[in-house]
Write a protein that holds these residues in place. Sequence first.
Motif, short mmCIF file in Angstrom:
data_model
loop_
_atom_site.label_atom_id
_atom_site.label_comp_id
_atom_site.label_asym_id
_atom_site.label_seq_id
_atom_site.Cartn_x
_atom_site.Cartn_y
_atom_site.Cartn_z
N ASN A 86 6.60 17.53 35.76
CA ASN A 86 7.94 17.21 35.30
C ASN A 86 7.92 16.45 33.97
O ASN A 86 8.47 15.35 33.83
CB ASN A 86 8.69 16.37 36.35
CG ASN A 86 8.78 17.07 37.69
OD1 ASN A 86 9.06 18.27 37.74
ND2 ASN A 86 8.50 16.33 38.76
N PRO A 87 7.28 17.04 32.96
CA PRO A 87 7.16 16.33 31.68
C PRO A 87 8.48 16.28 30.93
O PRO A 87 9.36 17.12 31.12
CB PRO A 87 6.14 17.18 30.91
CG PRO A 87 6.33 18.55 31.46
CD PRO A 87 6.64 18.36 32.93
N SER A 88 8.60 15.28 30.08
CA SER A 88 9.73 15.19 29.16
C SER A 88 9.26 15.75 27.83
O SER A 88 8.38 15.17 27.19
CB SER A 88 10.17 13.73 29.00
OG SER A 88 11.14 13.61 27.98
N TYR A 89 9.83 16.87 27.42
CA TYR A 89 9.38 17.52 26.19
C TYR A 89 10.17 16.97 25.01
O TYR A 89 11.36 17.25 24.85
CB TYR A 89 9.53 19.03 26.29
CG TYR A 89 8.53 19.65 27.24
CD1 TYR A 89 7.17 19.61 26.94
CD2 TYR A 89 8.93 20.25 28.42
CE1 TYR A 89 6.23 20.16 27.80
CE2 TYR A 89 7.99 20.81 29.28
CZ TYR A 89 6.65 20.76 28.97
OH TYR A 89 5.73 21.29 29.82
N SER A 90 9.50 16.16 24.23
CA SER A 90 10.14 15.50 23.11
C SER A 90 10.02 16.34 21.84
O SER A 90 9.12 17.15 21.69
CB SER A 90 9.51 14.13 22.88
OG SER A 90 9.69 13.32 24.02
N LYS A 91 10.93 16.05 20.90
CA LYS A 91 10.95 16.79 19.65
C LYS A 91 9.99 16.18 18.63
O LYS A 91 9.82 14.97 18.57
CB LYS A 91 12.36 16.82 19.08
CG LYS A 91 13.35 17.62 19.93
CD LYS A 91 14.73 17.63 19.29
CE LYS A 91 15.69 18.47 20.13
NZ LYS A 91 17.06 18.48 19.54
N THR A 92 9.40 17.06 17.86
CA THR A 92 8.47 16.65 16.80
C THR A 92 9.00 17.16 15.47
O THR A 92 9.59 18.23 15.38
CB THR A 92 7.07 17.24 17.07
OG1 THR A 92 6.56 16.72 18.29
CG2 THR A 92 6.12 16.92 15.94
N ILE A 93 8.79 16.36 14.43
CA ILE A 93 9.13 16.78 13.08
C ILE A 93 7.88 16.68 12.21
O ILE A 93 7.12 15.71 12.30
CB ILE A 93 10.29 15.93 12.50
CG1 ILE A 93 10.71 16.47 11.14
CG2 ILE A 93 9.92 14.45 12.43
CD1 ILE A 93 12.04 15.90 10.63
N ILE A 94 7.65 17.71 11.43
CA ILE A 94 6.49 17.79 10.54
C ILE A 94 6.98 17.70 9.10
O ILE A 94 7.96 18.35 8.72
CB ILE A 94 5.74 19.12 10.75
CG1 ILE A 94 4.99 19.12 12.10
CG2 ILE A 94 4.76 19.39 9.61
CD1 ILE A 94 4.41 20.46 12.48
N PHE A 95 6.27 16.90 8.31
CA PHE A 95 6.54 16.80 6.88
C PHE A 95 5.33 17.33 6.11
O PHE A 95 4.24 16.77 6.20
CB PHE A 95 6.83 15.35 6.48
CG PHE A 95 8.06 14.78 7.12
CD1 PHE A 95 9.32 14.97 6.56
CD2 PHE A 95 7.96 14.05 8.31
CE1 PHE A 95 10.45 14.44 7.17
CE2 PHE A 95 9.08 13.53 8.92
CZ PHE A 95 10.34 13.72 8.35
#
Length: 577
Positions: free
Chosen positions: A33-42
Amino acid sequence: MKKINYHLAIVGFGARGLFALELFYSSLSRKQNPSYSKTIIFESSDSLGTGKAWDPEQPEANLINIADRALDCFQGRPEFTIKDVRFPAFPAYLDWMEQVMGQTVDDQKDTFVPRKVMGAYLSHRAKSIIEPLQSLGLLSIVRERITGIEKTADFFELEAATKEKYQVQQVILAVGHLSTNTSDQNKEFIEHAKKTDTAFIPDPYSGDAAETFKNTTRAAIKGLGLSMIDVVGMIVQHDKGEFNEDPTNTPFLKYSNDDSDLTIVPFSLDGLPIVPKPIGKQIDDLFSLGAEEKNELLKQLANKVHQDHIQEVEDFLRPIASYVVKVYNQLTDRYYDKDLAAAEGQQLIIDWLLDPSISSNYMLDQSLAPVEYMKRCCQMSYGLTGFSLDYVIGQVLRQLQPDLYNILSYSTLSPEVMAAFIKVDEQVKRYSFGPPVESVLQLIALEQAGILDLRFVNDPEIELVDQGFKLSKGSNHIICDSMTDAVLSSPDAKEIDDVLIRTIINKPLAQQFHEELGVAVARDHTILLGSVKVDGLYLMDRNAKGSVYGVDAVLECFNEFKMTPMIASIVKAVDHQ
């Protein structure tokens, strides 16, 4: 300001950033039951997952300096699933080379492919994880540089060069090679080039450099390392000549172009050429005592480090030197055919590691003419002449380096001892980070053809004249219409002029590990201020804790042993959000 709150930002998306992204989401996929968090790449460059070193659009002449055989531990990415979306496995590097390029490992002769081939592998590997993450809405990519960072109680605020701001909870800095403060000499060269119809190239891999290399006829190159070889290759590719085997003088080559008006003039402070790697596995195996003795050495070193028995760098070098003595004595063909006594040999090796300018009957004579020096090294690479002790030390250290870096990366050694080892490591890189022998054979062929001028190789006088750069040594002089700086700066945090690194040091959100090294980090890559972690701010490139931690090698970018503690910290923070 962007209102979207990302859990993770990866600033700089070269090979290290790619592996961090892979480990982060594959680790989350294994949780219940993972919490899938958002990632941002620069990432501001055109290519994702490659960084500048592995740009898939770079010239064919730029060769990788690690043999395909040595990349057998470059693992692929296992398959995983997120929200019913399958992320397919991506093959290991050698499997990909066989499947896509039709190339397999040859134990007789190592293959060194163009760096753009590695770039193609990394680019496709990046694409294979980026696209499914984007389809799930878990990944955003911003093609901008980050120039500022602020820390609040709840998040970091990143500011891009466009002044756009982004809120993120955790930040990985993976910016890699950065520009450094311009030396006084280079400032003079830059101003001189502006005033005259000449060229000074501070970055040999830039677009400006590529244009200059097309038109230069007399090119000076500052530096005798791998970048010098790249510059020579990028210039010579426009000369339309050919390298062919010399049937009367194996393994040497001939360069033919009767119409060439090209002259290339490399030089350095000590004038010592870079040393080629062994031609293949059969020669390379001569510089090892086997897995059992190697593992015993590494165990001994690890125990010394973790039991605080290293008070000075010699304490760490002594077991390595003893190992080298055994390797040298087992060789049947040696430059100076006399065994090394255990104690005297150990001390000679330590002395040389601390000061490679020392001379000995066992060492290759540094007073040889540069082309003769290179010829001897190539003959050793092929096993055609006796091995000198300095060559043996360099090859043994090359085989040990990945394990030594792992042992030292999480040590409690003092900054002074760490800096001393890094200095030793940097000095040995003339051997251990050497090019394929083919590259040095080409340099020799260019010298024999009158194109590579080695008369000024050892610290020439440089005079700025209207026609360009006048190099003088003794009674010889030459005027060059271009000068290229092919010396790669060391990761000295105080010399980095990148605005983001300067910002985190000045705030302060980071500190220099040692006055000559990079930024101090903890075991999990968290940046340190004194002994206190700056929670949520990670640094994982060559600028971290000097050169031992952040090593310039593609395998270090995919070092799971080193990166796992950081990913575990980030995933743990996801669980508590």
